[in-house]
Design an enzyme around this catalytic site. Sequence first.
Site, short mmCIF file in Angstrom:
data_model
loop_
_atom_site.label_atom_id
_atom_site.label_comp_id
_atom_site.label_asym_id
_atom_site.label_seq_id
_atom_site.Cartn_x
_atom_site.Cartn_y
_atom_site.Cartn_z
N HIS A 1 0.84 -1.19 0.00
CA HIS A 1 0.00 0.00 0.00
C HIS A 1 0.88 1.24 0.00
CE1 HIS A 1 -1.69 3.26 2.65
NE2 HIS A 1 -2.60 3.24 1.70
N SER A 2 0.57 2.21 -0.86
CA SER A 2 1.23 3.51 -0.89
C SER A 2 2.75 3.35 -0.99
CB SER A 2 0.80 4.31 0.35
OG SER A 2 1.22 5.64 0.27
N TYR A 3 3.51 3.89 0.00
CA TYR A 3 4.97 3.78 -0.02
C TYR A 3 5.44 2.35 -0.24
CZ TYR A 3 9.20 2.48 2.57
OH TYR A 3 10.37 1.87 2.97
#
Length: 257
Positions: free
Chosen positions: A76-78
């Site tokens: 998720h994300s980063y």
Amino acid sequence: MATYVLVGGAWLGGWCWKPIARHLRDQGHDAYPVTLTGLGERVHLAGPDVDLETHITDVVNLIEFEDLRDVFLLGHSYAGIIVTGVADQIPERIVQLVYLDSGPVPDGLAYLETQPPEVREHAEQEVRTHGDGWRLPMPSWDELENVYGASLAGLGEQRRELMRSRAVAQPFGTYTQPLRLANAAREALPKLLITNSFPLAEVKDLIASEHPWFRELAGPEWRFLELPTGHWPMFSRPYDVAELLIDIPPSEAPDIE
């Protein structure tokens, strides 16, 4: 039965996946929420030497020491940059790469370099002034929305209090160390992008325009799903995320020795 390894974005630990992991297990699957070095309950291990390679190694070691195979590996994300690095090292153990409101990062690029100039400048200033030169505190809600461009949709007061009470500063070396990729076998792995806070139509337009950071997503190994909500769907729509993961259609996984 499927095996899911779940890696959260900046400032978060494995705790953020608790409702999703519970639902996956209730449905007969294995779920391994990852807490990366320096985050969550491993915050006591934070230090200036924690970098991207540390976090990639965290996930590689979990998969190898638990002897996991045919893994659905989600970032998720980063953590999109992390799962890309993990897939480069152990592609033979992964059956599907899943990017949740995230995406792959090209070889030689650091995560911070994928961000707009105003985000890079803000993050670097926060590290200098409030992070002892090596850690990035979680920004305020206003900064997340208006500087970082992260949608807060679906995050009511209770969920915000939960995030804020458990989020910890991100070791900044994880943002500044470039990703190094060397294994072409990674490229053939089936990949799924789940968009949440940005419309899937926009992503497809960027792919069609051959934007350099989206060109890779044009390959036949890529599929796309949309689950409209804010940037933290594990809080705003946890049940729907779990059901979506369970319902991922099977892919033709390549033979990787």
